[in-house]
Design a protein around this motif. Structure first.
Motif, PDB file in Angstrom:
ATOM      1  N   ALA A   1      -6.295   5.881   6.759  1.00 56.64           N
ATOM      2  CA  ALA A   1      -5.447   6.287   5.628  1.00 56.64           C
ATOM      3  C   ALA A   1      -4.126   6.817   6.173  1.00 56.64           C
ATOM      4  O   ALA A   1      -4.094   7.748   6.971  1.00 56.64           O
ATOM      5  N   SER A   2      -3.056   6.219   5.723  1.00 55.87           N
ATOM      6  CA  SER A   2      -1.741   6.583   6.242  1.00 55.87           C
ATOM      7  C   SER A   2      -1.298   7.933   5.675  1.00 55.87           C
ATOM      8  O   SER A   2      -1.361   8.159   4.468  1.00 55.87           O
TER       9      SER A   2
ATOM     10  N   GLY B   1       0.814  -1.220   0.000  1.00 56.79           N
ATOM     11  CA  GLY B   1       0.000   0.000   0.000  1.00 56.79           C
ATOM     12  C   GLY B   1       0.842   1.262   0.000  1.00 56.79           C
ATOM     13  O   GLY B   1       1.787   1.431  -0.773  1.00 56.79           O
ATOM     14  N   THR B   2       0.468   2.151   0.914  1.00 57.65           N
ATOM     15  CA  THR B   2       1.169   3.428   1.016  1.00 57.65           C
ATOM     16  C   THR B   2       2.650   3.229   1.324  1.00 57.65           C
ATOM     17  O   THR B   2       3.512   3.943   0.803  1.00 57.65           O
ATOM     18  N   SER B   3       2.955   2.243   2.151  1.00 64.57           N
ATOM     19  CA  SER B   3       4.364   1.988   2.476  1.00 64.57           C
ATOM     20  C   SER B   3       5.123   1.555   1.221  1.00 64.57           C
ATOM     21  O   SER B   3       6.305   1.851   1.068  1.00 64.57           O
TER      22      SER B   3
ATOM     23  N   THR C   1       3.754  -8.274   4.655  1.00 64.66           N
ATOM     24  CA  THR C   1       5.118  -7.745   4.851  1.00 64.66           C
ATOM     25  C   THR C   1       5.890  -8.651   5.808  1.00 64.66           C
ATOM     26  O   THR C   1       7.078  -8.932   5.610  1.00 64.66           O
TER      27      THR C   1
ATOM     28  N   GLN D   1       4.231   0.739   8.527  1.00 60.24           N
ATOM     29  CA  GLN D   1       3.818   1.643   9.608  1.00 60.24           C
ATOM     30  C   GLN D   1       3.486   0.844  10.845  1.00 60.24           C
ATOM     31  O   GLN D   1       4.049   1.046  11.915  1.00 60.24           O
ATOM     32  N   SER D   2       2.540  -0.096  10.682  1.00 63.55           N
ATOM     33  CA  SER D   2       2.023  -0.832  11.839  1.00 63.55           C
ATOM     34  C   SER D   2       3.023  -1.854  12.364  1.00 63.55           C
ATOM     35  O   SER D   2       3.014  -2.205  13.535  1.00 63.55           O
ATOM     36  N   GLY D   3       3.845  -2.355  11.460  1.00 65.49           N
ATOM     37  CA  GLY D   3       4.753  -3.449  11.832  1.00 65.49           C
ATOM     38  C   GLY D   3       4.017  -4.766  12.016  1.00 65.49           C
ATOM     39  O   GLY D   3       4.568  -5.730  12.544  1.00 65.49           O
TER      40      GLY D   3
ATOM     41  N   GLU E   1      -9.352   5.584  -1.392  1.00 63.74           N
ATOM     42  CA  GLU E   1      -9.685   4.848  -0.163  1.00 63.74           C
ATOM     43  C   GLU E   1     -10.612   5.612   0.781  1.00 63.74           C
ATOM     44  O   GLU E   1     -11.401   4.998   1.477  1.00 63.74           O
TER      45      GLU E   1
ATOM     46  N   LEU F   1      -4.298   6.852  -4.426  1.00 65.98           N
ATOM     47  CA  LEU F   1      -4.725   5.878  -3.402  1.00 65.98           C
ATOM     48  C   LEU F   1      -5.476   6.579  -2.268  1.00 65.98           C
ATOM     49  O   LEU F   1      -6.528   6.106  -1.829  1.00 65.98           O
ATOM     50  N   LYS F   2      -4.964   7.747  -1.840  1.00 64.08           N
ATOM     51  CA  LYS F   2      -5.632   8.467  -0.751  1.00 64.08           C
ATOM     52  C   LYS F   2      -7.053   8.808  -1.154  1.00 64.08           C
ATOM     53  O   LYS F   2      -7.993   8.633  -0.391  1.00 64.08           O
TER      54      LYS F   2
ATOM     55  N   ILE G   1       9.173  -2.352   4.941  1.00 60.46           N
ATOM     56  CA  ILE G   1       8.676  -1.051   5.415  1.00 60.46           C
ATOM     57  C   ILE G   1       7.223  -1.228   5.842  1.00 60.46           C
ATOM     58  O   ILE G   1       6.397  -1.698   5.062  1.00 60.46           O
TER      59      ILE G   1
ATOM     60  N   VAL H   1      -3.382  -4.706   8.438  1.00 59.56           N
ATOM     61  CA  VAL H   1      -3.975  -5.827   7.705  1.00 59.56           C
ATOM     62  C   VAL H   1      -3.226  -7.099   8.113  1.00 59.56           C
ATOM     63  O   VAL H   1      -2.208  -7.448   7.540  1.00 59.56           O
TER      64      VAL H   1
HETATM   65  C1  F6R Z   1      -3.227   3.398   2.824  1.00 62.10           C
HETATM   66  C2  F6R Z   1      -2.795   2.504   3.856  1.00 62.10           C
HETATM   67  C3  F6R Z   1      -2.428   1.110   3.486  1.00 62.10           C
HETATM   68  C4  F6R Z   1      -1.168   0.690   4.252  1.00 62.10           C
HETATM   69  C5  F6R Z   1      -0.850  -0.789   3.980  1.00 62.10           C
HETATM   70  C6  F6R Z   1       0.434  -1.214   4.673  1.00 62.10           C
HETATM   71  O1  F6R Z   1      -3.515   4.663   3.324  1.00 62.10           O
HETATM   72  O2  F6R Z   1      -2.744   2.858   4.993  1.00 62.10           O
HETATM   73  O3  F6R Z   1      -2.236   0.987   2.113  1.00 62.10           O
HETATM   74  O4  F6R Z   1      -0.108   1.504   3.854  1.00 62.10           O
HETATM   75  O5  F6R Z   1      -1.900  -1.586   4.442  1.00 62.10           O
HETATM   76  O6  F6R Z   1       0.361  -0.995   6.039  1.00 62.10           O
HETATM   77  P1  F6R Z   1       1.645  -0.959   6.950  1.00 62.10           P
HETATM   78  O7  F6R Z   1       2.450   0.213   6.544  1.00 62.10           O
HETATM   79  O8  F6R Z   1       1.128  -0.860   8.343  1.00 62.10           O
HETATM   80  O9  F6R Z   1       2.387  -2.239   6.693  1.00 62.10           O
END
Ligand code: F6R
Length: 608
Positions: free
Chosen positions: A400-401, A302-304, A356, A349-351, A488, A484-485, A347, A605
């Protein structure tokens, strides 16, 4: 995605569980429920709707028990309805369970249990665990959990209560995040620290295969091999204020506006002007590997993943190392070649993103080195990688990231600089980069001040059901991210393209009703993008451009424009993303969309 909260203490559990669920709402869900140990029975309330409806239901029931578990469900197996909402019970309503993850062998387990006479009430995979525990129960739920879970294939983060052991709650984890909070005369279970931060910042991270038993006073944890483990209690530095809206209408808007600060935090203590480089302590152990890396693979979702695409441009330009960018979901299943001198960065955000994490495991399985770029401290990816860098963007609650993306790009810029300086990047060039990086927070602040201008452009675009986003070079991934922003959170169909690709197909879409958002700030290929804009103009497309302040040429070609300060091209993705985030936000608000919890989406996710 699904959320879990559990509580045992000396206060009524319901308000604590409901508060916890509300703080997990941002993760995305379609039903909610809770179970309370009440005078020797297990009392259940569930709803297909929102946590608010669950709260109204439990207020009517006036439960006063001091131990319970609660859940928000994001449906995987079985449609979102009351029957499938968690908690799930065994045949005798002795055991209640809430579960995140997927039980892959649930069909076989269900058949095995049905053959033994167990009666199932839902369509979920989760319910098999309740019946399995019932079947295996040996007088100690702590022991039985380990026995039952050994039969389960798949992933789980789960919380369990039993009326046979009413002074305890239980937790177990494999592949789905789960933490324990240590309070005063109370203990907590949660899938996400946000659920319990109000009550404690002392956290125990459960490892895969571990099972925990919690009473008001104690927390005992056993490993998969049934050995007691002494767990480290970690202090979380996030404050409650950081996970609240702070006067903003939505978390997303708050997080967009936090970017001046979050980017400052990402940079803090990491730049060295004298040496023209960045110092990333988390990577120090792997410096020798990084020095001789022949190839870098960046993988994410996704955003990452969009930040990874920008990382490719950055690392190739500043460090001269070949880079490949892969969707994590593809990487893990396509027998990727990982050479000895390759470095894989994951990469997230949530880890916690399952795909990933899968890419991380695949890299390790092949003997490769995997470095992480994460936001959430203590998350699974952050703990399982060989080493890594935190982006320090602070909690991101909006689905949304936004601020995590710009901080990811900033970390990738620092990695590119560091790698470059370890190779051929001259000191003077390194210093120029450091200087430019230091200016980013103020430049972002300048853009954010013009929020009202974007609102006006959003008013004009909100009635359209399609949009194209175009950019070139560093700003091609920005176009993807802008699109994407928009899709979504506002459900407007949007596509991002490299601007020059338009004439190879998408140009057929251009007419008087098609808005085209062009990222056209001044760089080496400015003249080229101007030609692309002229092509759209000739076909009466609606042009909205992001331009460098003072640029009159593109301004004249545009129906609407937004000016950003002039920056070196490698900084431009961070600056140019901000107006696109605001644009998506205001279009969504104007269209009456649920900005912080867009339909069908989840914040992390954790399923494939
Ligand atoms: C879009 C968004 C998703 C995340 C993707 C990966 O705004 O938030 O596309 O970027 O699900 O999530 P992380 O970065 O947590 O692995």
């Amino acid at each position: 995605m699904c959320g879990i909260v559990g509580y045992i203490g000396n206060k009524s559990a319901v308000p604590i569980l409901i508060d916890g669920l509300k703080r997990l709402e941002y993760r995305g869900y379609d039903s909610a429920g809770l179970a309370i140990l009440e005078n020797g029975s297990i009392m259940i309330e569930k709803t297909k709707g929102k946590v608010q409806e669950l709260q109204e239901l439990v207020e009517e029931s006036s439960f006063s028990g001091t131990a319970g578990i609660a859940h928000t469900r994001w449906a995987t197996h079985g449609e979102p309805n009351r029957k499938n909402a968690h908690p799930h019970l065994d045949c005798n309503s002795d055991i209640a369970i809430v579960h995140n993850g997927i039980i892959e062998n649930y069909v076989a387990l269900k058949k095995y249990l049905e053959d033994k006479g167990h009666v199932f009430k839902s369509d979920t995979d989760t319910e098999v665990i309740a019946h399995l525990i019932e079947d295996d129960y040996n007088g100690s739920l702590f022991e039985t959990l380990a026995i039952s879970l050994a039969k389960v294939e798949g992933t789980y983060g789960l919380a369990v209560i039993s009326k046979k052991e009413p002074d305890k709650i239980f937790a177990a984890r494999k592949g789905s995040p789960l933490i324990i909070g240590k309070g005063k005369k109370a203990n907590y279970i949660a899938s996400d620290v946000a659920a319990i931060l109000r009550y404690t910042n002392e956290i125990i991270y459960l490892e895969d295969g571990e099972v925990a038993e919690l009473t008001c006073e104690d927390i005992s944890v056993k490993s998969e091999d049934n050995i007691h483990v002494r767990k480290k209690i970690q202090q979380i530095s996030w404050s409650l204020a950081m996970i609240e809206k702070d006067g903003f209408e939505h978390f997303m808007l708050k997080e967009i506006h936090e970017q001046k600060t979050s980017l400052l935090n990402t940079l803090r203590g990491r730049l060295n002007y004298e040496e023209g480089t960045a110092r990333l302590d988390g990577l120090i152990k792997y410096i020798e590997y990084l020095k001789k890396a022949q190839r870098i693979i960046l993988t994410a979702c996704g955003t990452s993943w969009h930040s990874a695409l920008i990382g490719e441009y950055l690392i190739e330009e500043l460090a001269g190392i070949p880079v490949e960018v892969e969707y994590a979901s593809e990487f893990r299943y396509r027998s990727p070649i990982i050479n000895q001198d390759d470095i894989v960065f994951v990469i997230s955000q949530s880890g916690e993103t399952a795909d990933t994490l899968g890419a991380l495991h695949e890299t390790k399985r092949k003997g490769g080195i995997v470095l992480g770029i994460c936001n959430v401290v203590g998350s699974t990816i952050a703990r399982e990688n060989n080493a890594g860098v935190y982006i320090h963007a602070g909690p991101e609650i909006g689905v949304a990231s936004t601020k995590a993306f710009t901080s990811q790009v900033l970390v990738l810029t620092m990695i590119a600089l560091m790698l470059g300086r370890m190779r051929n990047l001259p000191l003077e060039r390194g210093r120029e980069v450091v200087k430019a990086l230091r200016e980013i927070p103020d430049l972002v602040g300048e853009v954010l001040k013009k929020d009202e201008e974007i609102k006006k452009i959003a008013d004009l675009l909100a009635g359209h059901n399609n949009a194209l986003y175009l950019g070139r070079g560093y700003n091609f991934p920005v176009a993807l991210e802008g699109a994407l922003k928009l899709k979504e959170i506002s459900y407007v169909h949007a596509e991002g393209y490299p601007a020059a690709e338009m004439k190879h197909g998408p140009i057929a879409l251009i007419d008087t009703k098609m808005p085209v958002i062009v990222i056209a700030t001044k760089d080496a290929i400015y003249e080229k993008i101007m030609s692309n804009i002229a092509e759209i103009k000739a076909r009466q497309g609606i042009i909205v451009s992001i331009i460098t302040r003072g640029d009159t040429k593109i301004k004249e070609l545009s129906d609407n424009y937004f000016e950003v300060p002039s920056t070196p091209n490698f900084i431009s993705p961070i600056i140019n993303t901000i107006p696109l985030q605001l644009l998506a936000y205001y279009v969504a608000v104007k269209r009456g969309c649920h900005v912080d919890q867009p339909r069908n989406l989840a914040k992390s996710v954790t399923v494939e």
